[in-house]
Write a protein that holds these residues in place. Structure first.
Motif, PDB file in Angstrom:
ATOM      1  N   SER A 517      63.489 -19.867  31.981  1.00  0.00           N
ATOM      2  CA  SER A 517      63.419 -18.485  31.514  1.00  0.00           C
ATOM      3  C   SER A 517      61.996 -17.962  31.606  1.00  0.00           C
ATOM      4  CB  SER A 517      63.900 -18.390  30.060  1.00  0.00           C
ATOM      5  OG  SER A 517      63.069 -19.169  29.196  1.00  0.00           O
ATOM      6  N   LYS A 518      61.041 -18.884  31.669  1.00  0.00           N
ATOM      7  CA  LYS A 518      59.640 -18.517  31.727  1.00  0.00           C
ATOM      8  C   LYS A 518      58.874 -19.599  32.455  1.00  0.00           C
ATOM      9  CE  LYS A 518      55.683 -17.448  28.724  1.00  0.00           C
ATOM     10  NZ  LYS A 518      55.186 -17.446  27.320  1.00  0.00           N
ATOM     11  N   ILE A 519      57.887 -19.193  33.266  1.00  0.00           N
ATOM     12  CA  ILE A 519      57.021 -20.144  33.965  1.00  0.00           C
ATOM     13  C   ILE A 519      55.599 -19.956  33.441  1.00  0.00           C
ATOM     14  CG2 ILE A 519      56.029 -20.791  36.194  1.00  0.00           C
ATOM     15  CD1 ILE A 519      58.652 -20.012  37.504  1.00  0.00           C
ATOM     16  N   ASP A 520      54.995 -21.030  32.969  1.00  0.00           N
ATOM     17  CA  ASP A 520      53.671 -20.963  32.346  1.00  0.00           C
ATOM     18  C   ASP A 520      52.553 -21.524  33.214  1.00  0.00           C
ATOM     19  OD1 ASP A 520      54.712 -19.850  29.978  1.00  0.00           O
ATOM     20  OD2 ASP A 520      55.305 -21.829  29.261  1.00  0.00           O
ATOM     21  N   VAL A 521      52.855 -21.830  34.479  1.00  0.00           N
ATOM     22  CA  VAL A 521      51.843 -22.377  35.382  1.00  0.00           C
ATOM     23  C   VAL A 521      51.815 -21.561  36.664  1.00  0.00           C
ATOM     24  CG1 VAL A 521      51.814 -24.750  34.505  1.00  0.00           C
ATOM     25  CG2 VAL A 521      53.567 -24.059  36.139  1.00  0.00           C
ATOM     26  N   ALA A 522      50.739 -21.718  37.412  1.00  0.00           N
ATOM     27  CA  ALA A 522      50.572 -20.943  38.646  1.00  0.00           C
ATOM     28  C   ALA A 522      50.717 -21.833  39.865  1.00  0.00           C
ATOM     29  CB  ALA A 522      49.200 -20.272  38.648  1.00  0.00           C
ATOM     30  N   ASP A 523      51.057 -21.201  40.980  1.00  0.00           N
ATOM     31  CA  ASP A 523      51.194 -21.921  42.237  1.00  0.00           C
ATOM     32  C   ASP A 523      49.878 -22.614  42.587  1.00  0.00           C
ATOM     33  OD1 ASP A 523      53.388 -22.222  44.128  1.00  0.00           O
ATOM     34  OD2 ASP A 523      51.988 -21.446  45.609  1.00  0.00           O
ATOM     35  N   GLY A 524      49.933 -23.902  42.905  1.00  0.00           N
ATOM     36  CA  GLY A 524      48.737 -24.648  43.264  1.00  0.00           C
ATOM     37  C   GLY A 524      47.987 -25.237  42.094  1.00  0.00           C
ATOM     38  N   THR A 528      48.855 -31.945  34.013  1.00  0.00           N
ATOM     39  CA  THR A 528      48.820 -33.311  33.504  1.00  0.00           C
ATOM     40  C   THR A 528      50.156 -33.657  32.856  1.00  0.00           C
ATOM     41  OG1 THR A 528      47.908 -32.534  31.408  1.00  0.00           O
ATOM     42  CG2 THR A 528      46.339 -33.220  33.106  1.00  0.00           C
ATOM     43  N   ALA A 529      50.366 -34.932  32.609  1.00  0.00           N
ATOM     44  CA  ALA A 529      51.603 -35.373  31.969  1.00  0.00           C
ATOM     45  C   ALA A 529      51.721 -34.731  30.593  1.00  0.00           C
ATOM     46  CB  ALA A 529      51.611 -36.893  31.844  1.00  0.00           C
ATOM     47  N   GLY A 530      52.894 -34.179  30.300  1.00  0.00           N
ATOM     48  CA  GLY A 530      53.137 -33.573  29.000  1.00  0.00           C
ATOM     49  C   GLY A 530      52.705 -32.131  28.881  1.00  0.00           C
ATOM     50  N   GLN A 531      52.036 -31.590  29.906  1.00  0.00           N
ATOM     51  CA  GLN A 531      51.578 -30.199  29.847  1.00  0.00           C
ATOM     52  C   GLN A 531      52.765 -29.246  29.945  1.00  0.00           C
ATOM     53  OE1 GLN A 531      48.316 -29.280  32.460  1.00  0.00           O
ATOM     54  NE2 GLN A 531      48.771 -27.090  32.496  1.00  0.00           N
ATOM     55  N   ARG A 532      52.764 -28.205  29.127  1.00  0.00           N
ATOM     56  CA  ARG A 532      53.855 -27.220  29.173  1.00  0.00           C
ATOM     57  C   ARG A 532      53.801 -26.454  30.484  1.00  0.00           C
ATOM     58  NH1 ARG A 532      56.327 -23.049  24.754  1.00  0.00           N
ATOM     59  NH2 ARG A 532      57.231 -21.568  26.226  1.00  0.00           N
ATOM     60  N   ILE A 533      54.955 -26.359  31.156  1.00  0.00           N
ATOM     61  CA  ILE A 533      55.007 -25.646  32.426  1.00  0.00           C
ATOM     62  C   ILE A 533      55.967 -24.460  32.388  1.00  0.00           C
ATOM     63  CG2 ILE A 533      54.392 -27.681  33.790  1.00  0.00           C
ATOM     64  CD1 ILE A 533      57.370 -27.986  34.457  1.00  0.00           C
ATOM     65  N   GLY A 534      56.777 -24.368  31.339  1.00  0.00           N
ATOM     66  CA  GLY A 534      57.728 -23.272  31.254  1.00  0.00           C
ATOM     67  C   GLY A 534      58.646 -23.437  30.066  1.00  0.00           C
ATOM     68  N   ALA A 535      59.783 -22.742  30.115  1.00  0.00           N
ATOM     69  CA  ALA A 535      60.741 -22.783  29.016  1.00  0.00           C
ATOM     70  C   ALA A 535      62.159 -22.802  29.569  1.00  0.00           C
ATOM     71  CB  ALA A 535      60.546 -21.581  28.101  1.00  0.00           C
ATOM     72  N   VAL A 536      63.045 -23.445  28.840  1.00  0.00           N
ATOM     73  CA  VAL A 536      64.453 -23.552  29.233  1.00  0.00           C
ATOM     74  C   VAL A 536      65.073 -22.160  29.337  1.00  0.00           C
ATOM     75  CG1 VAL A 536      66.741 -24.304  28.456  1.00  0.00           C
ATOM     76  CG2 VAL A 536      64.778 -25.840  28.256  1.00  0.00           C
ATOM     77  N   GLY A 537      65.930 -21.994  30.335  1.00  0.00           N
ATOM     78  CA  GLY A 537      66.625 -20.727  30.522  1.00  0.00           C
ATOM     79  C   GLY A 537      67.992 -20.946  31.112  1.00  0.00           C
ATOM     80  N   THR A 538      68.536 -19.892  31.680  1.00  0.00           N
ATOM     81  CA  THR A 538      69.837 -19.969  32.342  1.00  0.00           C
ATOM     82  C   THR A 538      69.830 -19.093  33.585  1.00  0.00           C
ATOM     83  OG1 THR A 538      72.234 -19.726  31.997  1.00  0.00           O
ATOM     84  CG2 THR A 538      70.777 -18.154  30.865  1.00  0.00           C
ATOM     85  N   GLU A 539      68.651 -19.045  34.231  1.00  0.00           N
ATOM     86  CA  GLU A 539      68.479 -18.220  35.429  1.00  0.00           C
ATOM     87  C   GLU A 539      69.186 -18.855  36.633  1.00  0.00           C
ATOM     88  OE1 GLU A 539      66.861 -15.258  35.067  1.00  0.00           O
ATOM     89  OE2 GLU A 539      66.826 -15.867  32.964  1.00  0.00           O
ATOM     90  N   GLY A 540      69.458 -18.024  37.626  1.00  0.00           N
ATOM     91  CA  GLY A 540      70.113 -18.524  38.834  1.00  0.00           C
ATOM     92  C   GLY A 540      71.591 -18.734  38.609  1.00  0.00           C
ATOM     93  N   ASN A 541      72.174 -19.640  39.374  1.00  0.00           N
ATOM     94  CA  ASN A 541      73.608 -19.916  39.285  1.00  0.00           C
ATOM     95  C   ASN A 541      73.892 -20.892  38.157  1.00  0.00           C
ATOM     96  OD1 ASN A 541      74.102 -18.239  41.436  1.00  0.00           O
ATOM     97  ND2 ASN A 541      74.016 -19.871  42.950  1.00  0.00           N
TER      98      ASN A 541
END
Length: 707
Positions: A517-524, A528-541
């Motif tokens: 539902s949300k992306i908290d990181v940028a391309d490239g 690190t291990a355990g770093q937040r990268i986003g949030a659960v959602g129901t996007e797409g199929n």
């Protein structure tokens, strides 16, 4: 990939699983059919693998919960003991200070101070003492000094007593917490034992089914091959009916200079070089070059030919072999996949046409696999997992499409170079083993925030691959998602996933996090291990909130659970899951023991050398272990056995030896250390003396020194 929202498709014995462990309301999967009978022998290999993956997911989660609870109980016990020790020391100190106050009180009494100190109760009541001392302070200096000392000692004794009471209460609380943690660990331990018994029972009957399932899988592959051939023959018939004579490749090379009667083929509004169209009987017919049609025909003629590493025919074909033979004599492809890419013009993947060369790989892995494109999202390629040249879906790690009839590229095309420490992958399959290294490896969602959803490997028509390529974690929208280990981010937005974070961990290892539902990181970005990268959602199929998590090795999806459960995993071969290898695919060595055939051949050579030196037969106690036997062993020896589904015994590449080898320092053990590696058998570092788990008897088959 098409995703659903209902309960997972559980087959045969997993009908029982639902009665024990209910799946969450949302999971990637189609509507399940009625449970199959446990006597149904027509289950496919993929269905059996899905059953094993589902049982493994449930068992691994229970085991990890128990392991965490056990660690928490041990920590709580240590904290309680430390608090109790501190309370005891403080209590002893308070008693000492109280005793000292008693001595001072007795001394004051002996000096005739007018006071009521004669009783024990007055030790903790200084008000009368202070008043009486004040009355005589002007008359007797010595008495005044004694009173001052007594007051100071009282304060010290009271402080010590209060601290002792505080620490005692703290120790009591921590002891209660330790007892509660121990009780929880014991309860979870019993759950693990119950699940182990169930898993062993559920998998017990599968050993007999594996050979039949393997044959069924082979028949399904033959059917897929035949269906693709029929579609191709239908196209050729269409050309013949329209009286189209396929032109030479040179005629179709430039869509702006096609001969009369031919028009450019367009894809997404752009003309496609090397292909044309022609109107015939009111229909538009696609026109491929004569050379392309010949190449596809030759590729179809190779279907079913056995796979062989680096083989180019006529009996066996490796990764490049089938494509190389298909395009001869029009052109001879270089002898390495990486060298093919710079020599032939790349075309957009949206313009892929039959006959194109499809190269698979990645920037960190290099180019490792090549196939001849067909319609319908399929290709013809040598596939180690299937053991032959087959029709298969174009994999997710497609790097580029090349069109040999267009000749050399207009602009230089540089193939990605594999990292120096990249794992050796083979086409259609991953390496025999892969270790993620010593870096941290965490779960993508925090414990307690999710439920296990549809497992890896579940079969279903709603997935383009025919099976579920990841592990689902059902969680509320907005639940934080974390990188499982360090790597470089690539953000994508494919239709099936909506929002997707792909992390390249190097050496061919990737993880995917879908439906965010949300992306908290940028391309490239490096994470690190355990770093937040986003949030659960129901996007797409997807019709329910969850995280769809995948692990890819060499572009091929593999079961994530062994990685999550252990932080490292040996990955499969030949398309089979750990502990789910048909007996017909294994080779015997001695006393009923079996191994993967290359490991078995190397073992026999090792055994011959051992006998020549010692005059005795190489003693063996354990070799290939089925999934059921791994579960049974783990239930009996959880501190020694690997988590079921992760053991190298389950891949048929590990043995446990005896006859002296089971003890460090013996002549037999020392001989093995010195000579076994020459035959491809090694003693893993973790099993060495001083290692994380000392097992002198455990040996594993790896790459021979010459490989």
């Amino acid at each position: 990939m098409v995703l659903g929202s209902r309960r997972g498709l559980w087959f045969a014995v997993l009908g029982t699983v639902l009665a024990v462990v209910a799946l969450p309301a949302y999971a990637d999967g189609p509507t399940p059919p009625p449970p199959a009978s446990v006597t149904d022998v027509n289950r496919s290999l993929e269905e059996l693998q899905a059953e094993a993956a589902a049982v493994q997911a449930d068992f691994a989660k229970a085991t990890i919960a128990y392991t965490n609870a056990l660690k928490a109980a041990q920590t709580a016990e240590a904290t309680a003991k430390k608090a109790e020790a501190s309370a005891t020391v403080s209590k002893n100190k308070a008693e000492t200070e109280r005793h000292q106050l008693g001595l001072l009180t007795a001394q004051a009494y002996q000096m005739g101070i007018p006071t009521v100190m004669g009783t024990e109760s007055m030790l903790w009541s200084l008000a009368p003492i202070a008043e009486n001392l004040q009355e005589i302070a002007d008359r007797q200096t010595a008495i005044t000094q004694l009173g001052s000392t007594q007051v100071a000692q009282y304060r010290t004794a009271m402080a010590a007593a209060n601290e002792a009471d505080r620490l005692t209460a703290d120790a009591t609380g921590k002891r209660a917490a330790a007892n509660e943690a121990a009780a929880k660990a014991k309860e979870l331990s019993q759950q693990v034992q119950q699940k182990a018994a169930f898993a062993a029972s559920a998998m017990e009957g599968q050993a007999a089914d594996l050979d039949g399932a393997s044959e069924l899988s082979k028949q399904l592959q033959l059917a897929r091959n035949q269906q693709a051939l029929v579609r191709w023959q239908t196209y050729l018939t269409e050309l013949s009916t329209a009286k189209v004579s396929p032109p030479a490749a040179a005629v179709l090379k430039n869509p702006a200079k096609l001969p009369a009667g031919l028009k450019p083929l367009t894809r997404r509004g752009a003309p496609v070089a090397g292909v044309a169209t022609m109107a015939a009987a009111g229909r538009t017919v696609r026109v491929l070059s004569a050379e392309t049609i010949r190449a596809v025909n030759q590729a179809f003629s190779l279907l079913g030919k056995p796979y062989g590493v680096a083989a180019t025919g006529p009996d066996k074909y490796g990764c490049l072999g089938a494509a190389r033979v298909a395009w001869q004599p029009y052109t001879t492809l270089p002898n390495l996949v990486g060298k093919v890419y710079p020599d032939y013009q790349a075309v957009p993947t949206s313009q892929i046409e039959p006959g194109d060369l499809l190269v698979m790989g990645s920037k960190s892995l290099g180019l490792v696999h090549i196939g001849v494109a067909l319609d319908n999202g399929e290709m013809i390629a040598s596939d180690e997992a299937k053991g032959s040249v087959v029709v298969t879906a174009v994999p997710d790690n497609l790097y580029a499409a090349l069109r040999p009839t267009l000749g050399a590229p207009v602009k230089p095309q540089v193939a990605p170079a594999a990292a120096s420490d990249a794992v050796d992958f083979r086409c259609g399959n991953t390496a025999t083993s892969y270790n993620i290294g010593s870096g941290a490896w965490t779960w993508p969602l925090a414990d307690g925030t999710y439920d296990i959803g549809t497992p890896f490997g579940q079969a279903g028509p709603m997935w383009a691959t025919g099976f579920h390529t990841g592990q689902d974690f059902v969680a509320a929208v907005g639940t934080p998602v974390h990188a499982v280990t360090a790597g470089v981010v690539r953000v994508e937005h494919p239709a099936w996933a909506g929002n997707l974070v792909r992390i390249d961990h190097g050496n061919g290892l990737e993880t995917l996090y879908a439906h965010l539902s949300k992306i908290d990181v940028a391309d490239g970005q490096q994470v690190t291990a355990g770093q937040r990268i986003g949030a659960v959602g129901t996007e797409g199929n997807s019709t329910g909130p969850h995280l769809h998590f995948e692990v890819h090795l060499g572009g091929e999806p593999v079961n994530p659970m062994p990685f999550l459960a252990t932080g490292s995993a040996s990955m499969g071969w030949g398309g089979y899951s750990n502990g789910m290898i048909p007996a017909s695919k294994l080779c015997g060595i001695a006393s009923g023991h079996m191994l993967r055939c290359d490991a078995a051949a190397a073992y026999q050579q090792l055994a011959t050398a051992y006998r020549a030196h010692f005059g005795n037969t190489l003693c063996i106690t354990d070799s290939y272990r089925s999934y059921a036997s791994q579960v049974d062993l783990y239930a009996r020896k959880p501190s020694l056995a690997a988590l079921p589904g992760t053991s190298n015994h389950g891949w048929g590449v590990a043995v446990d030896l005896c006859g002296g080898i089971e003890k460090y320092g013996t002549a037999e053990y020392q001989w093995m250390k010195a000579h076994a590696p020459a035959f491809g058998w090694v003693h893993p570092q973790w099993a060495d003396q001083g290692g994380s788990r000392e097992e002198p008897w455990h040996w594993e088959f790896g790459k021979p020194p010459s490989a």
